[in-house]
Design an enzyme around this catalytic site. Structure first.
Site, PDB file in Angstrom:
ATOM      1  CB  SER A  44      95.207  24.572  52.649  1.00  0.00           C
ATOM      2  OG  SER A  44      94.430  23.567  53.270  1.00  0.00           O
ATOM      3  CG  ASN A  45      99.239  21.507  49.374  1.00  0.00           C
ATOM      4  OD1 ASN A  45     100.288  20.891  49.368  1.00  0.00           O
ATOM      5  ND2 ASN A  45      99.122  22.691  48.775  1.00  0.00           N
ATOM      6  CD  GLU A 104      89.954  23.975  46.647  1.00  0.00           C
ATOM      7  OE1 GLU A 104      89.308  22.908  46.654  1.00  0.00           O
ATOM      8  OE2 GLU A 104      91.189  24.017  46.749  1.00  0.00           O
ATOM      9  CG  HIS A 132      91.625  28.010  51.379  1.00  0.00           C
ATOM     10  ND1 HIS A 132      91.480  27.820  50.023  1.00  0.00           N
ATOM     11  CD2 HIS A 132      92.929  27.744  51.658  1.00  0.00           C
ATOM     12  CE1 HIS A 132      92.638  27.451  49.510  1.00  0.00           C
ATOM     13  NE2 HIS A 132      93.540  27.394  50.482  1.00  0.00           N
ATOM     14  CB  CYS A 152      99.484  19.009  42.023  1.00  0.00           C
ATOM     15  SG  CYS A 152      98.656  20.601  42.260  1.00  0.00           S
ATOM     16  CG  HIS A 205      97.969  29.697  49.217  1.00  0.00           C
ATOM     17  ND1 HIS A 205      96.945  29.100  49.911  1.00  0.00           N
ATOM     18  CD2 HIS A 205      97.489  30.903  48.822  1.00  0.00           C
ATOM     19  CE1 HIS A 205      95.901  29.900  49.927  1.00  0.00           C
ATOM     20  NE2 HIS A 205      96.210  31.004  49.284  1.00  0.00           N
ATOM     21  CB  CYS A 265      92.776  16.697  45.008  1.00  0.00           C
ATOM     22  SG  CYS A 265      94.263  17.072  44.075  1.00  0.00           S
TER      23      CYS A 265
END
Length: 407
Positions: free
Chosen positions: A315-316, A178, A176, A53, A83, A285
């Site tokens: 995570s994503n 973030e 996490h 991204c 990650h 996002c």
């Protein structure tokens, strides 16, 4: 949108050709149907959107440029930049050192840092406390900052609604990087609490409505709220922001649920809702939305199994796996090497944090149809590698090159 100078080792001629063709056909990104790669005995349905991204490419460009421009200097990353083990290992191979692991455990003492050292902020951002620590050591904390602009947008929204006396509810994984960073920035402006899922959102709703005793709040949300949080006072006006890599549908469901709790608790008319609940929909996002929507579009097609490629602590990526698991046998792999053979696949069970070996994963169907996608921190080169490895099991690997010439 800006383009970035990303090392060629992460690029893929095959994937670039496919993405460029789809982009030309669908400039507004409204079509979430997958791309069919038909090789006869094996058919691969490739998600419309996947891979690096904006924030990841931005971070990679800054980090590698920093290494190139500072030969001989000690260069540190606060923790993993993104990650994905391949990207992080490439930086380690170039001499970069991690100060902490992803959970925040110190690997290199702060006291060993010197003012002339370089410290790179990872794409997840960092806490205000760590920024202050770096400043105290004589290191400019934001000089080499790879924080994703979409993460910073969440911080800005939290500060914006905090200045209007809303409490911020962060939907995210409390440990996490973030979420820790977002929590730190938000609590500097306003009372803040983190909820990791709908179950915790429902618990929070019971404190809002008064169904739960306020005295138990600090126990129920231990380690997930700002100091001095008073549920009786601080849950009168709220807004929901998120860790940008969470399931977008879950964030929206949590926001909708809290909104309804506020309406019911305070008997709000439609016109009065903004007095108690802030509109924060613009913190989702775009890449998280696009990649998840692409998986949902992909899942509408009949298939035998799904393969999702990405770092095991991403995570994503794990949320893409979750979506696929609802419909199909799904295999979460970090690289083409995990495809041991046509009979064996080594894959990650993120629910139980363990690697598994599964046999006979490629069904006896002829043709076999596979859904394929990857996380936002996964290089396209790995996805091409997976495609070529799968094709090699059927003796048709050369057909990947034929596709490039046809696009």
């Amino acid at each position: 949108m800006k383009t970035f100078n990303v090392p060629v080792i992460y690029r893929s001629p095959l994937i670039s050709a496919i993405k460029n063709k789809r982009k030309g056909q669908d400039k507004m990104k409204k079509d979430f149907t997958p791309t069919l790669l038909d090789f006869g005995a094996i058919r691969i349905l490739l998600a419309r959107h996947f891979g690096f991204c904006y924030g990841v490419e931005n971070a990679i460009e800054i980090a590698f440029r920093t290494v190139d421009e500072n030969p001989g200097k000690r260069i540190f990353l606060l923790s993993e930049m993104i990650h994905n083990p391949h990207v992080n290992n490439d930086l380690l191979d170039r001499g970069v050192q991690f100060l902490m692991d992803t959970s925040g455990r110190q690997l290199i003492p702060w006291e060993s840092l010197l003012p002339e050292d370089i410290v790179i902020i990872p794409a997840f951002g960092t806490t205000l406390e760590i920024e202050s620590k770096l400043s105290a050591l004589g290191i400019e904390p934001l000089k080499y900052n790879t924080t994703c602009p979409f993460v910073e947008r969440v911080w800005n929204k939290a500060e914006q609604i905090g200045n209007k006396n809303y409490t911020v509810i962060v939907h995210g994984k409390p440990k996490h990087e973030e979420t820790r960073a977002t929590f730190s920035h938000s609590q500097a402006a306003t009372p803040t609490v983190v909820v990791k899922d709908m179950e915790e959102a429902i618990l929070l709703g019971e404190f809002i409505s008064g169904k739960k005793d306020a005295s138990t709040f600090s126990t129920v949300f231990k380690g997930q709220h700002s100091e001095g949080f008073d549920p009786a006072k601080d849950l009168q006006r709220v807004g929901v922001v998120n860790q940008t890599t969470m399931l977008a549908t879950e964030t929206q469901a949590i926001a909708d649920y809290i909104r309804q709790v506020m309406i019911d608790t305070f008997d709000l008319s439609p016109e009065a809702i903004p007095e108690r609940f802030a509109d924060t929909r613009d913190t989702l996002c775009y890449a998280t939305n696009d990649n998840q929507s692409a998986v949902l579009g992909m899942l509408k097609e009949p298939a035998d199994l799904a393969i999702v490629v990405g770092g095991y602590n991403s995570s994503n990526t794990s949320h893409l796996v979750e979506l696929c698991e609802e419909k199909l046998p799904t295999y979460y792999i970090s690289s083409p090497d995990k495809l041991r053979s046509a009979e064996e696949i080594e894959h990650w069970d993120f629910h139980h944090k363990q690697e598994l070996m599964t046999t006979d994963y490629l069904t006896s169907k002829n043709p076999v149809t596979i859904l394929l996608t990857s996380g936002a921190s996964c290089p396209d080169a790995l996805v091409e590698g997976v495609i070529r490895k799968l094709l090699s099991f059927y003796g048709v690997e050369q057909q990947a090159d034929e596709i490039i010439s046809q696009l």
